[in-house]
Design an enzyme around this catalytic site. Structure first.
Site, PDB file in Angstrom:
ATOM      1  N   CYS A  76       6.054  61.967  43.239  1.00 43.11           N
ATOM      2  CA  CYS A  76       6.559  62.861  42.189  1.00 43.11           C
ATOM      3  C   CYS A  76       5.531  63.042  41.068  1.00 43.11           C
ATOM      4  O   CYS A  76       4.455  63.562  41.307  1.00 43.11           O
ATOM      5  CB  CYS A  76       7.907  62.366  41.673  1.00 43.11           C
ATOM      6  N   LYS A  86      15.466  73.023  36.148  1.00 43.94           N
ATOM      7  CA  LYS A  86      15.073  71.781  36.782  1.00 43.94           C
ATOM      8  C   LYS A  86      15.270  71.844  38.294  1.00 43.94           C
ATOM      9  O   LYS A  86      16.291  72.328  38.786  1.00 43.94           O
ATOM     10  CB  LYS A  86      15.900  70.623  36.205  1.00 43.94           C
ATOM     11  N   SER A 133      13.752  65.724  41.698  1.00 44.31           N
ATOM     12  CA  SER A 133      14.307  65.668  40.345  1.00 44.31           C
ATOM     13  C   SER A 133      13.160  65.799  39.351  1.00 44.31           C
ATOM     14  O   SER A 133      12.568  64.810  38.938  1.00 44.31           O
ATOM     15  CB  SER A 133      15.065  64.350  40.131  1.00 44.31           C
ATOM     16  N   HIS A 169      11.413  62.522  46.251  1.00 44.57           N
ATOM     17  CA  HIS A 169      11.817  61.112  46.183  1.00 44.57           C
ATOM     18  C   HIS A 169      12.551  60.694  47.453  1.00 44.57           C
ATOM     19  O   HIS A 169      13.767  60.512  47.454  1.00 44.57           O
ATOM     20  CB  HIS A 169      12.726  60.884  44.973  1.00 44.57           C
ATOM     21  N   GLU A 216      12.595  57.909  48.601  1.00 45.11           N
ATOM     22  CA  GLU A 216      13.090  56.544  48.402  1.00 45.11           C
ATOM     23  C   GLU A 216      14.466  56.494  47.750  1.00 45.11           C
ATOM     24  O   GLU A 216      15.124  55.433  47.766  1.00 45.11           O
ATOM     25  CB  GLU A 216      12.095  55.751  47.551  1.00 45.11           C
ATOM     26  N   ARG A 226      24.054  60.519  33.644  1.00 39.83           N
ATOM     27  CA  ARG A 226      23.296  60.103  32.458  1.00 39.83           C
ATOM     28  C   ARG A 226      22.969  61.284  31.563  1.00 39.83           C
ATOM     29  O   ARG A 226      23.147  61.233  30.334  1.00 39.83           O
ATOM     30  CB  ARG A 226      22.005  59.423  32.922  1.00 39.83           C
TER      31      ARG A 226
END
Length: 306
Positions: free
Chosen positions: A142, A163, A194, A237, A239, A251
């Site tokens: 990323c 985003k 992200s 990502h 992972e 969040r």
């Protein structure tokens, strides 16, 4: 074969509960084999979660993998307990004289900042230079991928109006040349993203020394490698676990940010269940990296890494 790490680190208990073979360092020293040495420079604020995610993927190989966690000295994380960092992490100064078979440099939530304004940029540049002589193959994730592409190849990141947040379909680039890193991965696969910036494939096509392995119409160039296989850049990502994007969404909402739900992610209208469709790709990708780009090319005498 196992992941080797400190038995007191939270990841040890989590992975053991998942029936993943994890070995503590005391037992590992009795094994008459040469383990693979992997360093992880963890730039993510959620360090305990991130270290567990990467160890989970690295555990799927038949190789014994020693993990060394690295933190920056020029910036101290405010989201991770200082005691955890002191106990389980090393600084770059602690390892600068070491050689590693592989290294992972993670993402970081600073993609909207100019690289030169990031607090640890000068330290990161030193680490990036160091990987060229002390690591057989380095994987950049990323923002880590964007930073390395910028530093080594002058590739620009571009701001997005909205985003890039969710699970996106990616296409393999098939040029008739077998690519070990993508072995077993479908022509179309999925990966979480992200971030607020993007790397465009068109900016890489004419760069000598780089090759695009996969791209997404929405997320841009997603897997890139250097032609010598010593650098791998992943802009997403793989992972991430099942609820990572949900946790990020919750969040940001709690912070009052204007954030839309991650696309192609929730399996129900109530946004409680998650459709997880990227794990098989992630497992294959990391197995391929460890096998073809690390284990089969790294010298038995690790001091021969150069």
């Amino acid at each position: 074969m196992p992941i080797v790490t400190d038995k007191e680190i939270p990841a040890y208990k989590i992975l053991t509960s998942e029936r993943i073979f994890v070995m503590d360092k005391e037992r590992a020293v009795s094994q008459e084999i040469r383990p693979i040495e992997i360093a992880i420079l963890n730039l993510m604020p959620t360090k305990e979660t991130t270290e567990t995610q990467f160890m989970r993927l690295l555990s799927n190989s038949p190789l014994q993998v020693n993990i060394t966690l690295i933190k920056t000295s020029s910036y101290s994380s405010t989201h991770t307990d200082a005691g955890h960092l002191e106990k389980f992490y090393k600084s770059f100064d602690d390892v600068r004289d070491n050689k590693f078979d592989g290294m992972i440099i993670t993402g970081a939530p600073v993609e909207n900042m100019p690289f030169e304004k990031v607090a640890y940029w000068n330290e990161l540049k030193e680490i990036l230079d160091w990987t060229k002589t002390n690591v057989t193959s380095t994987m950049f994730i990323c923002w880590g991928a964007q930073a390395a592409l910028h530093y080594f190849y002058k590739i620009k990141k571009h701001p997005l109006k909205e985003k890039c947040f969710g699970i996106f379909a990616h296409s393999r680039v098939r040029d008739g040349v077998p690519e070990p890193l993508m072995r077993g991965i479908s022509d179309e696969f999925h990966m979480p993203h992200s971030r607020h910036t993007i790397i465009y494939a068109k900016d890489i096509l004419d760069v000598k020394g780089l090759k695009i392995l996969a791209y997404s119409k929405r997320a841009g160039a997603s897997i890139i490698k250097s032609v010598d296989n010593r650098q791998v850049f992943v802009t997403g990502h793989m992972e991430y676990d099942r609820y990572t994007l949900k946790n990020e969404y919750d969040r940001d909402r709690e912070k009052g940010l204007d954030i839309k739900p991650p696309v192609n992610y929730f399996a129900d209208k109530d946004m409680r269940e998650v459709k997880m469709n990227w794990t098989s790709t992630a497992n294959l990708f990391y197995i391929n990296w460890l096998n073809y780009y690390v284990y089969q090319v790294t010298p038995y005498d690790i001091n021969g890494v150069r």
